[in-house]
Design an enzyme around this catalytic site. Structure first.
Site, PDB file in Angstrom:
ATOM      1  N   ASP A   6      53.422  59.172  68.774  1.00  0.00           N
ATOM      2  CA  ASP A   6      53.117  58.363  67.590  1.00  0.00           C
ATOM      3  C   ASP A   6      53.711  56.974  67.853  1.00  0.00           C
ATOM      4  OD1 ASP A   6      52.389  57.695  64.875  1.00  0.00           O
ATOM      5  OD2 ASP A   6      54.479  57.979  64.296  1.00  0.00           O
ATOM      6  N   SER A   7      53.478  56.065  66.917  1.00  0.00           N
ATOM      7  CA  SER A   7      54.061  54.728  67.034  1.00  0.00           C
ATOM      8  C   SER A   7      55.565  54.744  66.778  1.00  0.00           C
ATOM      9  CB  SER A   7      53.403  53.796  66.022  1.00  0.00           C
ATOM     10  OG  SER A   7      53.648  54.272  64.711  1.00  0.00           O
ATOM     11  N   CYS A  69      49.213  60.539  65.518  1.00  0.00           N
ATOM     12  CA  CYS A  69      49.100  59.230  64.870  1.00  0.00           C
ATOM     13  C   CYS A  69      47.647  59.084  64.428  1.00  0.00           C
ATOM     14  CB  CYS A  69      49.476  58.137  65.871  1.00  0.00           C
ATOM     15  SG  CYS A  69      49.152  56.461  65.271  1.00  0.00           S
ATOM     16  N   GLU A 150      60.333  54.245  58.752  1.00  0.00           N
ATOM     17  CA  GLU A 150      61.090  53.865  59.950  1.00  0.00           C
ATOM     18  C   GLU A 150      62.525  53.479  59.583  1.00  0.00           C
ATOM     19  OE1 GLU A 150      60.426  53.826  63.291  1.00  0.00           O
ATOM     20  OE2 GLU A 150      58.495  54.781  62.944  1.00  0.00           O
ATOM     21  N   CYS A 181      48.515  59.336  57.373  1.00  0.00           N
ATOM     22  CA  CYS A 181      49.414  58.653  58.310  1.00  0.00           C
ATOM     23  C   CYS A 181      50.590  59.591  58.486  1.00  0.00           C
ATOM     24  CB  CYS A 181      49.882  57.318  57.746  1.00  0.00           C
ATOM     25  SG  CYS A 181      51.205  56.554  58.727  1.00  0.00           S
ATOM     26  N   HIS A 183      53.573  59.117  59.129  1.00  0.00           N
ATOM     27  CA  HIS A 183      54.835  58.696  58.504  1.00  0.00           C
ATOM     28  C   HIS A 183      54.918  59.135  57.038  1.00  0.00           C
ATOM     29  CE1 HIS A 183      55.170  55.998  61.980  1.00  0.00           C
ATOM     30  NE2 HIS A 183      56.396  55.678  61.596  1.00  0.00           N
TER      31      HIS A 183
HETATM   32  N1  DGL Z   1      52.102  57.099  62.054  1.00  0.00           N
HETATM   33  C1  DGL Z   1      50.937  56.397  62.453  1.00  0.00           C
HETATM   34  C2  DGL Z   1      49.682  56.896  61.809  1.00  0.00           C
HETATM   35  O1  DGL Z   1      49.592  58.078  61.545  1.00  0.00           O
HETATM   36  C3  DGL Z   1      51.003  54.898  62.601  1.00  0.00           C
HETATM   37  C4  DGL Z   1      51.818  54.115  61.637  1.00  0.00           C
HETATM   38  C5  DGL Z   1      51.940  52.692  62.143  1.00  0.00           C
HETATM   39  O2  DGL Z   1      52.520  52.506  63.203  1.00  0.00           O
HETATM   40  O3  DGL Z   1      51.426  51.779  61.475  1.00  0.00           O
HETATM   41  O4  DGL Z   1      48.743  56.164  61.612  1.00  0.00           O
END
Ligand code: DGL
Length: 199
Positions: A6-7, A69, A150, A181, A183
């Protein structure tokens, strides 16, 4: 190991789910915190980042790759599947499983929240229209949720206020919400408080 990326920290919500389902598997996780967020970047940039990360994990000898992600799934999954096929590495993304899970509980109206990139890419709306054409769908980008996750600001006043503001357009609307997402599950309490009674 199974490679997961993931990011940033978001994909760890997927790691948690994989561990619960397959406790015997070794996992190799890469959170690209040097370049987070992915969600505000161009499709070509997200694709390039995802390919590099996948290449790095592949060189570490992974047997399968989970793109944990949604933004990378939106813009890079097809290319990663193709590259994986050449090396005998199966690749899975997170959007189709999320769509299927939502369809299994949704009555008539599903909301989708995600990064700007994921919502602009329209992959959730496309798959929902294909698999459940009777469902009404509304999509809302919530980019600040990524920064809050984050930062570790997952509960308390700030996350609650941000959730209320972003989710106001979905009040009295969907019966089901896709956290599109990885996150966002970290902010489940704030999101649920803004949309009580929504699955
Ligand atoms: N967690 C990621 C997603 O599911 C990316 C969040 C990001 O880096 O903007 O899209």
């Amino acid at each position: 190991p199974i490679g997961v990326f993931d990011s940033g920290v978001g994909g760890l919500t997927v790691v948690r789910a994989i561990r619960a389902l397959m406790p015997g598997e070794d996992l190799l996780y890469l959170g690209d915190t040097a370049r987070v967020p992915y969600g505000t970047r161009s499709p070509a940039t997200v694709d390039r980042y995802a390919q590099r990360v996948a290449g790095h994990l592949t060189r570490r000898g992974i047997k399968a790759l989970v793109v944990a992600c949604n933004t990378a799934t939106t813009y890079a999954l097809d290319g990663l599947i193709e590259a994986g096929r050449r090396r005998g590495i199966p690749v899975v993304g997170v959007i189709t499983p999320g769509v299927q899970a939502a369809i299994s509980v949704c009555h008539e109206y599903v909301g989708v929240i995600g990064t700007e990139g994921t919502i602009a890419g329209g992959e959730y709306a496309r798959q929902l229209a294909q698999l459940a054409p009777n469902l009404k769908v509304s999509s809302v980008p919530c980019p600040l949720f990524v920064a809050l996750a984050e930062e570790g600001w997952t509960d308390g006043e700030v996350s609650r206020l941000v959730a209320e503001r972003y989710l106001a357009p979905l009040k009295d609307g969907p019966d089901t919400l896709i956290l599109g997402c990885t996150h966002y599950p970290l902010l489940t309490d704030a999101i649920a408080a803004a949309l009580p009674g929504v699955a």
